[in-house]
Scaffold this active site. Sequence first.
Site, short mmCIF file in Angstrom:
data_model
loop_
_atom_site.label_atom_id
_atom_site.label_comp_id
_atom_site.label_asym_id
_atom_site.label_seq_id
_atom_site.Cartn_x
_atom_site.Cartn_y
_atom_site.Cartn_z
N LYS A 106 0.81 -1.21 0.00
CA LYS A 106 0.00 0.00 0.00
C LYS A 106 0.85 1.27 0.00
O LYS A 106 0.35 2.34 -0.31
CB LYS A 106 -0.96 -0.01 1.18
CG LYS A 106 -2.03 -1.07 1.05
CD LYS A 106 -3.16 -0.90 2.05
CE LYS A 106 -4.31 -1.83 1.77
NZ LYS A 106 -4.00 -3.25 2.02
C1 LIG Z 1 -4.64 -4.40 1.40
C2 LIG Z 1 -3.93 -5.68 1.35
C3 LIG Z 1 -4.30 -6.72 0.44
C4 LIG Z 1 -5.49 -6.62 -0.44
O1 LIG Z 1 -5.34 -5.70 -1.50
P1 LIG Z 1 -6.61 -5.20 -2.32
O2 LIG Z 1 -6.10 -4.19 -3.27
O3 LIG Z 1 -7.55 -4.61 -1.29
O4 LIG Z 1 -7.21 -6.39 -2.99
C5 LIG Z 1 -3.51 -7.86 0.40
N1 LIG Z 1 -2.45 -8.02 1.20
C6 LIG Z 1 -2.08 -7.07 2.09
C7 LIG Z 1 -0.90 -7.33 2.97
C8 LIG Z 1 -2.79 -5.87 2.21
O5 LIG Z 1 -2.42 -4.93 3.09
#
Ligand SMILES: *Cc1c(COP(=O)(O)O)cnc(C)c1O
Length: 436
Positions: A106
């Site tokens: 993220k």
């Molecule tokens: C947010 C997150 C996901 C999921 O990603 P999306 O874009 O919401 O599908 C997967 N793994 C981790 C570690 C995350 O923080």
Amino acid sequence: MNYYNLKDKEEVVDFKTATIKSQGNHKGLFFPEYIPKFDEFIQNLHLYSDEEIAFRCMKDFVGDEIPEETLRKIAAETISFEIPLKKINENISVLELFHGPTLAFKDVGARFMSLCLSYFLKDENKKVTVLVATSGDTGGAVAHGFYNVPGINVVILYPKNRVSTVQEKQLTALGGNISALEVNGSFDDCQHLVKQAFADKGINSELFLTSANSINIARWLPQQIYYLLALKQWQQHENQDPVICVPSGNFGNICAGILAHFRGLPTDHFIAACNENDVVPDYLKTRQYHPKKAVPTMSNAMDVGDPSNFTRILELFGQQFEPLKDMISGYSINDELTLQTIQEVYEKHGYLPEPHSAVAFAALEQYLMEHPGKKGFILGTAHPVKFSDAVEKATHIKVEIPAGLKDLMNREKKTVEIHADFEELKRFLLNKNQEQ
Ligand SMILES: *Cc1c(COP(=O)(O)O)cnc(C)c1O
């Protein structure tokens, strides 16, 4: 580039407005008016620097709303940590997206969004407050993105005792322009408080509030960049197109990959790897989309029962089920198999995946077994230290805290504790504004 609201096609806005507003009317998501194709550079990724790839990936979406020189800097800053593609075994590699400041993928989206917002808001005469509710990863990535940015305050709401130790430090120990509110309640309470704040006239007449939630196009679109960086590395060793397997919760990440594919990125197939929250795998099987209440699992960033970005995926496929089903496969992996996968990957290949990456590994392994001759990679979305409990349970390995995080772990946690009570939040925000 203009963007239309998927719930109200009459609402058409530019990149700046979509970035600042985050959501359209009726909580609709914004979607690009057309899909800009990559030019011939996509055939020759190895000839371009990572920074150049990042810039070319984003420029059509931003147009002239940010000057080219600034956008180049923003794009370079967005990926200013390593994003290596590593081989785990003969057929499966992992794209490690967790070397950024908060050790989760993220960071990429949050950095791009915060840099764009800072650019757009620099001429506002009101001080800007970014208000975010987080269940763990988002808050830290957003906080880091805005840390020390002049003119911007970040206020994070998180549920007390429901985030991991590392996550809590990332939310509460930065200080400076980042404040953390520890809410006696659940993530849903935090989200509800944030929504009330956005609707409150008193607050909005005093403060310029903006949100940083995950459906913001400035968080969604830059996630395409690392699919290109992965292909650049992939093509140095492999001569067939990859199957790409994405651990999915809100489906923003995989949706960005599919968008890049529609623009011309060579890929063989996509896999949506889910935990027991299997709304999309179910849809792919039955053609019926039934949102469910999320059930808690050890890969908790994917505990989503009604993924917001699913509507963007449908739009990409022109609302057609057949082509969608041909390009995406879905798998649902339970906690037991997740733990077993962490253990097996570690023992057989000497690689330590955290639960989200393990879900993806298990899904890709199943797909490759059903489709011999194909090869692919998973997206490694978090560092094992962020989910060390699960990793230790599976392997009895104690995960070392990376050097970059040690300093933060030694810093003091600073929070203001509040009840899940809107008046308390309001008082905090207005007082905070007075201090400036
Ligand atoms: C947010 C997150 C996901 C999921 O990603 P999306 O874009 O919401 O599908 C997967 N793994 C981790 C570690 C995350 O923080």
